[in-house]
Structures are given as structure tokens and as C-alpha cells.
Enzyme design. Sequence first.
Site, PDB file in Angstrom:
ATOM      1  N   GLY A  29       0.839  -1.210   0.000  1.00  0.00           N
ATOM      2  CA  GLY A  29       0.000   0.000   0.000  1.00  0.00           C
ATOM      3  C   GLY A  29       0.870   1.255   0.000  1.00  0.00           C
ATOM      4  N   ASP A  85       3.191  -2.306   8.164  1.00  0.00           N
ATOM      5  CA  ASP A  85       2.171  -2.233   7.118  1.00  0.00           C
ATOM      6  C   ASP A  85       1.137  -1.174   7.470  1.00  0.00           C
ATOM      7  OD1 ASP A  85       0.322  -4.868   5.320  1.00  0.00           O
ATOM      8  OD2 ASP A  85       0.778  -2.783   4.828  1.00  0.00           O
ATOM      9  N   ASP A  88      -6.528   0.165   6.415  1.00  0.00           N
ATOM     10  CA  ASP A  88      -7.605   0.993   5.852  1.00  0.00           C
ATOM     11  C   ASP A  88      -8.443   1.619   6.952  1.00  0.00           C
ATOM     12  OD1 ASP A  88      -7.169   0.389   3.014  1.00  0.00           O
ATOM     13  OD2 ASP A  88      -7.562  -1.658   3.699  1.00  0.00           O
ATOM     14  N   GLY A  99      -6.767  -4.689   3.181  1.00  0.00           N
ATOM     15  CA  GLY A  99      -7.130  -5.418   1.981  1.00  0.00           C
ATOM     16  C   GLY A  99      -7.698  -4.581   0.867  1.00  0.00           C
ATOM     17  N   GLU A 107      -0.720 -10.670   3.435  1.00  0.00           N
ATOM     18  CA  GLU A 107      -0.434  -9.796   4.587  1.00  0.00           C
ATOM     19  C   GLU A 107      -0.774 -10.520   5.878  1.00  0.00           C
ATOM     20  OE1 GLU A 107      -2.907  -6.509   3.602  1.00  0.00           O
ATOM     21  OE2 GLU A 107      -1.271  -5.376   2.696  1.00  0.00           O
ATOM     22  N   LYS A 125      -7.480   7.263   9.063  1.00  0.00           N
ATOM     23  CA  LYS A 125      -7.852   5.831   9.100  1.00  0.00           C
ATOM     24  C   LYS A 125      -8.513   5.455  10.433  1.00  0.00           C
ATOM     25  CE  LYS A 125      -5.756   5.224   5.122  1.00  0.00           C
ATOM     26  NZ  LYS A 125      -4.731   4.201   4.934  1.00  0.00           N
TER      27      LYS A 125
END
Length: 236
Positions: A29, A85, A88, A99, A107, A125
Site C-alpha cells: 500500500g 504495514d 484501511d 485489503g 499480509e 484511518k
Amino acid sequence: LTQDELKKIAAYKAVEYVESNMILGLGTGSTAKHAIDRIGELLRQGKLSNIIGIPTSTITHEQALSLNIPLSDLDTHPVLDLAIDGADEVDPNMNLVKGRGGSLLREKMIEGCCKKFVVIVDESKLVDYVGASGLALPVEVVPFCWKFTASKLQTLFKDAGCVAKLRVISGSVDHPYVTDNGNYIIDLYFKKDIGDLKAAGDAMLRFAGVVEHGMFIDMATTLIVAGELGITVRHK
Ligand code: DER
């Protein structure tokens, strides 16, 4: 500060947790991209050495290759020191939705094998509950009879006003998005809180056609949030 500048700030903060000789899970991402770029830069400068990266997608694999980050996989390294990482959505208990970039299965496999999982987000987020952003909860499903599986998922969450949609490539309905693993993604949209996330996740996984869902429950160990007022770091 733009959203991308905030993502970069969070990403660079996370890379401070990286030490030489670590085996790292490399996320996917636009936020994780900044962290991977930074790791590549520190390797090039000699400030980090002997790092092995385990990429969570083919796109991250390509980025890491271009930065000369040595790569391996879970078969060779079933335990990792640290993964970095994005997410969302992040709820108040540090549960994640991931995802939307389509990489949730790899992941979840890789980030589930890490001693530390550092999540990096910009403040947009943060949500009160999963699904509150009105954006999708992705579910990876097998292509075989995906309509059947989508219908089962939509019915499972009918009380939360769920709508299930097949993810397609840039709006062309006859070109489903295909994951790195050759599967499809059903995006679930909710109008209300689905409540017990663990029960919801387990219920989804009981459908044979469901491969994995995008809720990462009790997985993050550290959350780094970059906002207009600065950076906050929370540990589980
Ligand atoms: O798709 C994914 O799982 C990504 O990691 C996503 O959760 C975050 O993507 P972003 O950093 O581009 O917002």
C-alpha cells in the site's frame, strides 16, 4: 501537511524499529511503500545491514527488488522479527481493516508470523468501529460460484445492512479483480456496527468459498498515527 506526507512521517517513524539482522515483513500500500523506500535508503547508506524482507504482495516484491532489499519467504523464514504495514481502518482496540489494496491474504499470513507488527496510518484511518468509514471490508473468495458466496456473506450481515459487491478492475464489470493468489475479492459495505468482530470473522470463514477476510483482530502490537498535531505511538 498532505495525506501522503502524513503517511511518510508515520512510515519513517516505524522504520526506527528496524535493526540490522532483522527478518522483516514488508507491507503493501501507499503507506508501507514509504517504509520500504526508507529501509532501502538506510541499507544503501550502510546504516542498516543484513536485512531480509518477506514481501506481502507481488507489487511489494517488485519495489523491494528495485531497492536491492534481499528477499525470502515464509517457507524459509516461518518466524519474522517485525512487520510494517498500513491499514484501511483502525478501531479503538487496534483492530484493523486491511485489503483495499487486494493483498490481505499474504499480509495476514506474514503479519501473523511476526514478533512485532507495527501499523502505520495517517489519522484519517481512525474509526469508532469497523466499517464506520463506509469503505469496504474486503473478503477474499474463490472464483468458483462467487455469487453464491457473496450472497451468503450479504445475508450473514443483513442486520447490519450489508451490501456485497464483487471487486472489478476500474469499473469494467466483466473484469473481476484477481488477487496474487488467483482469487476474487468481495467487498462488504455496512450501514451499522457488526458488533463482535471475532464472531463475525469466524462466521465468514465457515463458508467454504471464503479464503480469508480483511479484519486483522488482535494482530497489531504497535500503532503509529501521523496527524496534523504530530505523531502518536500506541502499544498493545
Ligand atoms: O490493502 C492493504 O492491506 C493496505 O495495506 C491498506 O490496508 C493500506 O493501504 P494504504 O497505506 O495505501 O492506505
